[in-house]
Design a protein around this motif. Structure first.
Motif, PDB file in Angstrom:
ATOM      1  N   GLU A 414       0.889  -1.318  -0.012  1.00  0.00           N
ATOM      2  CA  GLU A 414       0.120  -0.106  -0.158  1.00  0.00           C
ATOM      3  C   GLU A 414       0.765   1.299   0.151  1.00  0.00           C
ATOM      4  O   GLU A 414       2.079   1.315   0.602  1.00  0.00           O
ATOM      5  N   GLU A 416       0.489   5.915   0.185  1.00  0.00           N
ATOM      6  CA  GLU A 416      -0.655   6.866   0.561  1.00  0.00           C
ATOM      7  C   GLU A 416      -0.543   8.145  -0.403  1.00  0.00           C
ATOM      8  O   GLU A 416       0.511   8.310  -0.767  1.00  0.00           O
ATOM      9  N   LYS A 418      -1.487  11.871  -0.698  1.00  0.00           N
ATOM     10  CA  LYS A 418      -1.866  13.245   0.106  1.00  0.00           C
ATOM     11  C   LYS A 418      -2.080  14.191  -0.979  1.00  0.00           C
ATOM     12  O   LYS A 418      -1.181  14.613  -1.744  1.00  0.00           O
ATOM     13  N   ASN A 419      -3.007  15.045  -0.666  1.00  0.00           N
ATOM     14  CA  ASN A 419      -3.597  16.092  -1.479  1.00  0.00           C
ATOM     15  C   ASN A 419      -3.245  17.199  -0.643  1.00  0.00           C
ATOM     16  O   ASN A 419      -3.736  17.714   0.249  1.00  0.00           O
ATOM     17  N   THR A 422      -6.325  19.901   0.199  1.00  0.00           N
ATOM     18  CA  THR A 422      -7.333  19.650   1.003  1.00  0.00           C
ATOM     19  C   THR A 422      -6.691  19.080   2.218  1.00  0.00           C
ATOM     20  O   THR A 422      -7.315  18.984   3.286  1.00  0.00           O
ATOM     21  N   GLN A 424      -6.337  15.888   2.650  1.00  0.00           N
ATOM     22  CA  GLN A 424      -6.819  14.625   2.453  1.00  0.00           C
ATOM     23  C   GLN A 424      -5.739  13.631   2.239  1.00  0.00           C
ATOM     24  O   GLN A 424      -5.142  13.621   1.334  1.00  0.00           O
ATOM     25  N   ARG A 425      -5.789  12.502   3.090  1.00  0.00           N
ATOM     26  CA  ARG A 425      -4.879  11.296   2.805  1.00  0.00           C
ATOM     27  C   ARG A 425      -5.705  10.181   2.340  1.00  0.00           C
ATOM     28  O   ARG A 425      -6.908   9.936   3.123  1.00  0.00           O
ATOM     29  N   GLN A 426      -5.133   9.229   1.651  1.00  0.00           N
ATOM     30  CA  GLN A 426      -5.993   8.183   1.071  1.00  0.00           C
ATOM     31  C   GLN A 426      -4.844   6.805   0.716  1.00  0.00           C
ATOM     32  O   GLN A 426      -4.066   7.015   0.087  1.00  0.00           O
ATOM     33  N   SER A 427      -5.435   5.928   1.425  1.00  0.00           N
ATOM     34  CA  SER A 427      -4.504   4.598   1.048  1.00  0.00           C
ATOM     35  C   SER A 427      -5.061   3.826  -0.220  1.00  0.00           C
ATOM     36  O   SER A 427      -6.125   3.803  -0.596  1.00  0.00           O
ATOM     37  N   VAL A 428      -3.981   3.643  -1.019  1.00  0.00           N
ATOM     38  CA  VAL A 428      -4.162   2.764  -2.344  1.00  0.00           C
ATOM     39  C   VAL A 428      -3.268   1.684  -2.499  1.00  0.00           C
ATOM     40  O   VAL A 428      -2.290   1.741  -2.010  1.00  0.00           O
ATOM     41  N   LEU A 436      -4.429   6.020 -10.587  1.00  0.00           N
ATOM     42  CA  LEU A 436      -5.347   7.045  -9.890  1.00  0.00           C
ATOM     43  C   LEU A 436      -4.897   8.531 -10.002  1.00  0.00           C
ATOM     44  O   LEU A 436      -5.520   9.567 -10.245  1.00  0.00           O
ATOM     45  N   THR A 440      -6.626  11.724 -11.634  1.00  0.00           N
ATOM     46  CA  THR A 440      -6.960  13.063 -10.903  1.00  0.00           C
ATOM     47  C   THR A 440      -6.256  14.129 -11.430  1.00  0.00           C
ATOM     48  O   THR A 440      -6.940  15.392 -11.505  1.00  0.00           O
TER      49      THR A 440
END
Ligand code: 5CA
Length: 449
Positions: A414, A416, A418-419, A422, A424-428, A436, A440
């Motif tokens: 995985e 991460e 981070k935007n 915002t 915002q953090r997202q795991s992918v 992704l 974006t």
């Protein structure tokens, strides 16, 4: 680009000389270095932003039918004596003499030189309209250069010049640039408001400044809040058609700089709750000055009636080296810069949190390779610095997306994302990270809006 091979001289401490946030952040993020009062070197990170801005300007100028060329920075005084501006310009003009004692100057603008080029080649109305522009360094010996590249002595400007047979045709050229400017700033993520403005040493009776609202701005401005809601003309706007309805829609809302404002009119036309009286940064200005230079310099064209008449002109400027701090004034937070993707120095920063970990590093190396292959502008932090310091640098330089990979994620498959804007953090899943990001970033490049 691998950070270990790059040149990014960031500063930990706030530089004392910087009074406003954009100047502070440009120095801290290693974007510029002052060489003398009002003279700056553009370090690699800053130069990347400047180039992105220049590309957007060039694309929108081309879309509007303007033709790019390049004139020299030094100009012969002779041309300026013809227009009468050699004496008018005073101490702001840097005057130079060469080994033959010929008088030269470092160009503060190019009306004279372009008029000279025009009169040397163009004779007939059939060759009009013509709009020529270049992106070139200017010098103005400002009394008070300040705020870094916001008001410097040497600065990079896009300056364009239109030539038409009469006032009516010249207004069409003015409208084309007006609309091109709306699109140009919008693509950078900026709301730049066109405001009626004074013409100053350029001359003429019709001018708009494009102003970005900011508390640190040098101009006082008065406008109707409604202007912020006006639609931006789309990419498929017909620039050969009639643009007057777009321009009159924009100019129907009250907007004027402090030199031009009529307070009684402002208060009569704009209801109290819609009045904005604020400060702003002038990121561009357009002028229609008719035959001011063509008459003085004898730039004539033959009309359809066979008679010679002075050509009608306008000039159109955008301050590139001022746009960089203007963007930062609009896009920052307490941790640093927050670039809109369309002008960001890199689109993604890939953070390898532990370079000593072999698995983590081999995954990051592959990710770097895949990001580059996907056409994404990536900065790869492959240095031995600690995770905290990497996060701080990434936030400071403001790259829109951070792709973070540490030893734990390397093992569980995985990453991460981070935007920056915002937070915002997202795991992918590792294999999903590049697709992704691609999905974006594509719309955020804003090249088709
Ligand atoms: N000949 C005309 C239009 S091509 C002209 O020179 N216009 S100007 O004076 O308004 O400059 C155009 C733009 O250059 C300004 O809107 C501003 O964004 C930028 N500019 C002007 N002076 C400076 C300066 N000292 N430092 C940074 N940018 C500047």
């Amino acid at each position: 680009m691998r950070l270990s091979n790059y040149f990014l001289p960031t500063l930990k401490e706030d530089p004392k000389e910087a009074e406003i946030v954009s100047h502070r952040l440009m120095l801290r993020a290693g974007m510029i270095r002052q060489q003398a009062a009002g003279l700056y070197s553009w370090l690699p990170l800053g130069y990347r932003v400047l180039r992105k801005i220049q590309a957007i300007i060039e694309q929108e100028q081309a879309r509007a039918g303007a033709i790019q060329m390049l004139m020299p920075t030094l100009q012969p005084a002779e041309l300026w004596r013809e227009s009468g501006r050699y004496d008018d310009y005073g101490k702001e003009m840097l005057r130079i003499s060469d080994r033959h004692d010929r008088d030269l100057l470092f160009g503060p603008t190019n009306e004279e030189m372009i008029t000279d080029i025009f009169r040397s080649y163009v004779r007939s109305y059939r060759e009009l309209p013509l709009n020529l522009f270049h992106v070139q360094w200017k010098f103005r010996d400002e009394i008070r250069p300040r705020f870094g590249t916001m008001r410097s002595r040497e600065f990079l400007m896009k300056d364009g010049y239109s030539f038409d047979i009469d006032r009516e045709a010249a207004e069409k050229s003015y409208h084309r640039m007006f609309v091109a400017y709306l699109r140009t700033y919008h693509r950078m993520g900026l709301a730049a408001i066109p405001m009626r403005a004074e013409t100053g040493p350029i001359g003429g009776d019709l001018s708009h400044e494009f102003i970005v609202l900011a508390d640190t701005g040098e101009s006082g401005v008065f406008c109707d809040r409604n202007i912020l809601e006006k639609p931006i003309p789309p990419a498929d706007t017909d620039f050969e058609g009639d643009l007057s309805s777009i321009v009159s829609d924009w100019t129907s809302a009250y907007a004027a700089t402090e030199d031009m404002v009529d307070m009684a009119e402002f208060e009569a036309r704009v209801p109290a709750q819609r009045r904005i009286s604020a400060r702003g940064i002038e990121v561009g200005q357009i002028f229609y000055f008719g035959t001011k230079y063509s008459t003085a310099m004898n730039a004539l064209v033959t009309g359809p009636d066979g008679r010679d008449a002075a050509v009608h002109s306008g000039s159109y400027g955008i301050g590139l080296t001022r746009l960089v701090p203007a963007l930062i004034e609009a896009f920052h937070d307490e941790d640093g810069i927050v670039w809109p993707t369309s002008v960001a120095p890199f689109e993604v920063v890939l953070l390898n949190l532990k370079t000593a970990d072999e698995k983590c590093s081999s995954i990051c190396d592959k990710m770097y390779h895949d990001l580059k292959n996907a056409g994404i502008d990536v900065l790869y932090d492959d240095t031995g610095a600690g995770a905290g310091s990497k996060f701080a640098t990434a936030d400071l330089v403001g790259i829109p997306f951070q792709l973070i990979i540490g030893p734990r994620g390397a093992r569980s498959g995985e990453a991460e994302i981070k935007n920056r804007s915002t937070g915002q953090r997202q795991s992918v899943a590792l294999e999903q990270a590049v697709p992704l990001l691609q999905k974006t970033i594509e719309p955020e490049r804003r090249d088709r809006i």
